[in-house]
Write a protein that holds these residues in place. Structure first.
Motif, PDB file in Angstrom:
ATOM      1  N   SER A 199       0.817  -1.211   0.000  1.00  0.00           N
ATOM      2  CA  SER A 199       0.000   0.000   0.000  1.00  0.00           C
ATOM      3  C   SER A 199       0.854   1.266   0.000  1.00  0.00           C
ATOM      4  O   SER A 199       0.482   2.274  -0.613  1.00  0.00           O
ATOM      5  CB  SER A 199      -0.937   0.016   1.221  1.00  0.00           C
ATOM      6  OG  SER A 199      -0.185  -0.068   2.426  1.00  0.00           O
ATOM      7  N   LYS A 200       2.023   1.215   0.668  1.00  0.00           N
ATOM      8  CA  LYS A 200       2.847   2.420   0.793  1.00  0.00           C
ATOM      9  C   LYS A 200       4.262   2.263   0.224  1.00  0.00           C
ATOM     10  O   LYS A 200       5.040   3.220   0.236  1.00  0.00           O
ATOM     11  CB  LYS A 200       2.941   2.821   2.263  1.00  0.00           C
ATOM     12  CG  LYS A 200       1.604   3.187   2.875  1.00  0.00           C
ATOM     13  CD  LYS A 200       1.759   3.674   4.303  1.00  0.00           C
ATOM     14  CE  LYS A 200       0.412   4.093   4.888  1.00  0.00           C
ATOM     15  NZ  LYS A 200       0.547   4.576   6.295  1.00  0.00           N
ATOM     16  N   LYS A 201       4.579   1.055  -0.292  1.00  0.00           N
ATOM     17  CA  LYS A 201       5.892   0.788  -0.889  1.00  0.00           C
ATOM     18  C   LYS A 201       7.047   1.056   0.093  1.00  0.00           C
ATOM     19  O   LYS A 201       8.146   1.437  -0.305  1.00  0.00           O
ATOM     20  CB  LYS A 201       6.110   1.627  -2.157  1.00  0.00           C
ATOM     21  CG  LYS A 201       5.104   1.345  -3.256  1.00  0.00           C
ATOM     22  CD  LYS A 201       5.161  -0.118  -3.697  1.00  0.00           C
ATOM     23  CE  LYS A 201       4.143  -0.415  -4.787  1.00  0.00           C
ATOM     24  NZ  LYS A 201       4.116  -1.850  -5.161  1.00  0.00           N
ATOM     25  N   THR A 202       6.798   0.848   1.367  1.00  0.00           N
ATOM     26  CA  THR A 202       7.822   1.090   2.380  1.00  0.00           C
ATOM     27  C   THR A 202       8.592  -0.182   2.692  1.00  0.00           C
ATOM     28  O   THR A 202       8.028  -1.282   2.746  1.00  0.00           O
ATOM     29  CB  THR A 202       7.203   1.618   3.677  1.00  0.00           C
ATOM     30  OG1 THR A 202       6.162   0.723   4.103  1.00  0.00           O
ATOM     31  CG2 THR A 202       6.633   3.011   3.477  1.00  0.00           C
ATOM     32  N   LYS A 203       9.882  -0.005   2.884  1.00  0.00           N
ATOM     33  CA  LYS A 203      10.742  -1.107   3.312  1.00  0.00           C
ATOM     34  C   LYS A 203      11.253  -0.827   4.722  1.00  0.00           C
ATOM     35  O   LYS A 203      11.392   0.337   5.127  1.00  0.00           O
ATOM     36  CB  LYS A 203      11.905  -1.289   2.341  1.00  0.00           C
ATOM     37  CG  LYS A 203      11.465  -1.765   0.960  1.00  0.00           C
ATOM     38  CD  LYS A 203      12.654  -2.114   0.084  1.00  0.00           C
ATOM     39  CE  LYS A 203      12.180  -2.672  -1.252  1.00  0.00           C
ATOM     40  NZ  LYS A 203      13.316  -3.083  -2.125  1.00  0.00           N
ATOM     41  N   THR A 204      11.515  -1.886   5.465  1.00  0.00           N
ATOM     42  CA  THR A 204      11.965  -1.750   6.845  1.00  0.00           C
ATOM     43  C   THR A 204      13.160  -2.666   7.080  1.00  0.00           C
ATOM     44  O   THR A 204      13.351  -3.660   6.355  1.00  0.00           O
ATOM     45  CB  THR A 204      10.843  -2.119   7.828  1.00  0.00           C
ATOM     46  OG1 THR A 204      10.401  -3.465   7.545  1.00  0.00           O
ATOM     47  CG2 THR A 204       9.665  -1.168   7.700  1.00  0.00           C
ATOM     48  N   PRO A 205      13.989  -2.373   8.092  1.00  0.00           N
ATOM     49  CA  PRO A 205      15.107  -3.266   8.400  1.00  0.00           C
ATOM     50  C   PRO A 205      14.597  -4.650   8.773  1.00  0.00           C
ATOM     51  O   PRO A 205      13.596  -4.794   9.478  1.00  0.00           O
ATOM     52  CB  PRO A 205      15.781  -2.590   9.601  1.00  0.00           C
ATOM     53  CG  PRO A 205      15.379  -1.155   9.509  1.00  0.00           C
ATOM     54  CD  PRO A 205      13.986  -1.171   8.940  1.00  0.00           C
ATOM     55  N   SER A 206      15.279  -5.660   8.265  1.00  0.00           N
ATOM     56  CA  SER A 206      14.889  -7.036   8.573  1.00  0.00           C
ATOM     57  C   SER A 206      15.160  -7.348  10.031  1.00  0.00           C
ATOM     58  O   SER A 206      16.075  -6.799  10.644  1.00  0.00           O
ATOM     59  CB  SER A 206      15.662  -8.016   7.688  1.00  0.00           C
ATOM     60  OG  SER A 206      15.374  -9.353   8.047  1.00  0.00           O
ATOM     61  N   GLY A 207      14.381  -8.233  10.581  1.00  0.00           N
ATOM     62  CA  GLY A 207      14.626  -8.702  11.944  1.00  0.00           C
ATOM     63  C   GLY A 207      15.639  -9.831  11.955  1.00  0.00           C
ATOM     64  O   GLY A 207      16.427 -10.000  11.020  1.00  0.00           O
ATOM     65  N   GLU A 208      15.612 -10.616  13.004  1.00  0.00           N
ATOM     66  CA  GLU A 208      16.529 -11.743  13.156  1.00  0.00           C
ATOM     67  C   GLU A 208      16.291 -12.763  12.048  1.00  0.00           C
ATOM     68  O   GLU A 208      15.181 -12.939  11.569  1.00  0.00           O
ATOM     69  CB  GLU A 208      16.304 -12.393  14.525  1.00  0.00           C
ATOM     70  CG  GLU A 208      17.298 -13.477  14.879  1.00  0.00           C
ATOM     71  CD  GLU A 208      17.012 -14.112  16.222  1.00  0.00           C
ATOM     72  OE1 GLU A 208      17.747 -15.031  16.635  1.00  0.00           O
ATOM     73  OE2 GLU A 208      16.019 -13.702  16.864  1.00  0.00           O
ATOM     74  N   TRP A 209      17.365 -13.450  11.645  1.00  0.00           N
ATOM     75  CA  TRP A 209      17.230 -14.476  10.602  1.00  0.00           C
ATOM     76  C   TRP A 209      16.337 -15.613  11.086  1.00  0.00           C
ATOM     77  O   TRP A 209      16.250 -15.909  12.275  1.00  0.00           O
ATOM     78  CB  TRP A 209      18.584 -15.076  10.227  1.00  0.00           C
ATOM     79  CG  TRP A 209      19.761 -14.179  10.385  1.00  0.00           C
ATOM     80  CD1 TRP A 209      20.016 -13.012   9.724  1.00  0.00           C
ATOM     81  CD2 TRP A 209      20.875 -14.386  11.256  1.00  0.00           C
ATOM     82  NE1 TRP A 209      21.209 -12.487  10.112  1.00  0.00           N
ATOM     83  CE2 TRP A 209      21.753 -13.317  11.070  1.00  0.00           C
ATOM     84  CE3 TRP A 209      21.220 -15.373  12.171  1.00  0.00           C
ATOM     85  CZ2 TRP A 209      22.944 -13.191  11.767  1.00  0.00           C
ATOM     86  CZ3 TRP A 209      22.403 -15.260  12.871  1.00  0.00           C
ATOM     87  CH2 TRP A 209      23.249 -14.174  12.671  1.00  0.00           C
ATOM     88  N   LEU A 210      15.681 -16.276  10.140  1.00  0.00           N
ATOM     89  CA  LEU A 210      14.833 -17.425  10.478  1.00  0.00           C
ATOM     90  C   LEU A 210      15.664 -18.662  10.799  1.00  0.00           C
ATOM     91  O   LEU A 210      15.234 -19.538  11.550  1.00  0.00           O
ATOM     92  CB  LEU A 210      13.887 -17.729   9.310  1.00  0.00           C
ATOM     93  CG  LEU A 210      12.883 -16.620   8.966  1.00  0.00           C
ATOM     94  CD1 LEU A 210      12.128 -16.968   7.687  1.00  0.00           C
ATOM     95  CD2 LEU A 210      11.908 -16.398  10.124  1.00  0.00           C
ATOM     96  N   LEU A 211      16.852 -18.759  10.196  1.00  0.00           N
ATOM     97  CA  LEU A 211      17.754 -19.894  10.415  1.00  0.00           C
ATOM     98  C   LEU A 211      19.068 -19.382  10.990  1.00  0.00           C
ATOM     99  O   LEU A 211      19.370 -18.192  10.933  1.00  0.00           O
ATOM    100  CB  LEU A 211      18.014 -20.639   9.104  1.00  0.00           C
ATOM    101  CG  LEU A 211      16.795 -21.130   8.317  1.00  0.00           C
ATOM    102  CD1 LEU A 211      17.238 -21.785   7.009  1.00  0.00           C
ATOM    103  CD2 LEU A 211      15.968 -22.112   9.148  1.00  0.00           C
ATOM    104  N   PHE A 250      16.061 -15.701   5.667  1.00  0.00           N
ATOM    105  CA  PHE A 250      16.308 -16.976   6.336  1.00  0.00           C
ATOM    106  C   PHE A 250      17.788 -17.143   6.663  1.00  0.00           C
ATOM    107  O   PHE A 250      18.170 -18.004   7.464  1.00  0.00           O
ATOM    108  CB  PHE A 250      15.740 -18.173   5.568  1.00  0.00           C
ATOM    109  CG  PHE A 250      16.320 -18.442   4.205  1.00  0.00           C
ATOM    110  CD1 PHE A 250      17.562 -19.019   4.062  1.00  0.00           C
ATOM    111  CD2 PHE A 250      15.586 -18.168   3.058  1.00  0.00           C
ATOM    112  CE1 PHE A 250      18.084 -19.309   2.808  1.00  0.00           C
ATOM    113  CE2 PHE A 250      16.086 -18.446   1.801  1.00  0.00           C
ATOM    114  CZ  PHE A 250      17.347 -19.025   1.673  1.00  0.00           C
ATOM    115  N   GLY A 251      18.634 -16.312   6.070  1.00  0.00           N
ATOM    116  CA  GLY A 251      20.051 -16.349   6.408  1.00  0.00           C
ATOM    117  C   GLY A 251      20.795 -15.211   5.756  1.00  0.00           C
ATOM    118  O   GLY A 251      20.309 -14.605   4.790  1.00  0.00           O
ATOM    119  N   ALA A 252      21.973 -14.900   6.295  1.00  0.00           N
ATOM    120  CA  ALA A 252      22.797 -13.823   5.739  1.00  0.00           C
ATOM    121  C   ALA A 252      24.261 -14.132   6.012  1.00  0.00           C
ATOM    122  O   ALA A 252      24.599 -14.827   6.977  1.00  0.00           O
ATOM    123  CB  ALA A 252      22.416 -12.483   6.357  1.00  0.00           C
ATOM    124  N   VAL A 253      25.129 -13.612   5.154  1.00  0.00           N
ATOM    125  CA  VAL A 253      26.568 -13.835   5.308  1.00  0.00           C
ATOM    126  C   VAL A 253      27.321 -12.613   4.807  1.00  0.00           C
ATOM    127  O   VAL A 253      26.864 -11.929   3.890  1.00  0.00           O
ATOM    128  CB  VAL A 253      27.005 -15.106   4.534  1.00  0.00           C
ATOM    129  CG1 VAL A 253      26.824 -14.926   3.046  1.00  0.00           C
ATOM    130  CG2 VAL A 253      28.435 -15.494   4.860  1.00  0.00           C
TER     131      VAL A 253
END
Length: 291
Positions: A64-76, A254-257
């Motif tokens: 609706s507003k095309k807003t992005k937000t910082p991701s939370g903790e990874w799922l894995l 789900f993950g980041a490196v």
């Protein structure tokens, strides 16, 4: 009860997330990789785990507003990185009898916990005279299963067509020469399943995604530019299943490196003449076919 107690260990140094218990097999996997685990801020020629908030994803009001937000903790949770070199392309590395992640999981001192663990491996295949693979491993969290009503669960158990339309990477150049930042962009997002050929291998406790970078001439050109000055580059990569409806928001990694100024010659050679482990009867690879 496990014969040994799991130690407290910060699974991503330098982030604000609290330390969590690390299973014995995962601690071995994190510290025993062919690319070493280094400090998030000062490490070189290794990998680290950036906190989710460095990535901007589709927020609760995106459609609706095309807003992005910082991701939370990874799922894995992170479970190690391998930087490999071979005489030909390395496919389905989790099925290899010499894969250290699956070996560590099988030999865990806490089998009642490790038997419930699910692994997602992302194998970025780099073409060239020598074939390289950067393999990122992520595992389900301690005493937590992947919820059956989650988008990640749908991705794991869905068809290849569904996966190709949802498998997304977000990347950010943390440090690097101007030419790399100008070509790649400081921050970018891409549906890998649509931009490149991706091959999915599903076992009873894992999903491996082989990403053939050589399937795109543009991606190959950009990668060669980046590899030409790779020892000066720090890059964050986050992986997620793209949300495509309001009910699926907000997006979650789900993950980041973070790859920290890696040296090409630090890759471990793998003899690709070794046959892959045979798929067990319960490992129905028909799930790889489009439904």
């Amino acid at each position: 009860m496990c014969p040994t107690k799991c130690r407290r260990h910060p699974h991503h140094r330098g982030s604000t997330a609290a330390a969590s218990t690390v299973e014995d097999w995962r601690e071995e996997a994190i510290n025993g990789g062919t690319l070493k685990h280094v400090d998030l801020h000062t490490g070189i020629n290794g990998w680290a785990s950036p906190p989710g908030e460095v990535f901007s994803l589709r927020g609760p009001k995106y459609f609706s507003k095309k807003t992005k937000t910082p991701s939370g903790e990874w799922l894995l949770n992170p479970a190690g990185v391998d930087w490999l070199r071979s005489n030909c392309r390395l496919d389905h590395v989790l099925a290899r009898p010499d894969n250290r992640i699956m070996a560590a999981l099988r030999n865990s001192k806490c089998p009642e916990k490790s038997s419930k663990t699910f692994i997602i491996a992302i194998n970025l295949q780099v073409p060239g005279r020598d074939h390289y693979s950067a393999v990122f491993y992520f595992s389900s969290k301690i005493d937590e299963s992947i919820h059956s009503n989650s988008l990640l669960y749908q991705f794991i158990h869905g068809s290849d067509a569904f996966r190709n339309g949802r498998f997304k990477i977000v990347s950010k150049i943390v440090k690097g020469p101007w030419i790399v930042k100008n070509t790649v962009g400081n921050y970018s997002a891409c549906l890998l399943g649509k931009a490149l050929n991706c091959y999915y291998h599903k076992g009873p406790n894992y999903l491996e995604i082989d990403v053939d970078i050589g399937s795109s001439a543009i991606a190959t050109t950009i990668l060669r530019l980046a590899l030409g000055c790779v020892t000066a580059v720090k890059v964050d990569m986050g992986f997620l299943v793209e949300s495509q409806s309001e009910e699926e928001l907000p997006e979650r990694l789900f993950g980041a490196v973070r790859i920290c100024q890696m040296e090409m010659n630090s890759a471990t050679f793998i003899d690709n003449t070794m046959p892959s482990r045979k798929v067990l009867p319960c490992e129905d690879e028909s799930e790889n076919e489009d439904e």
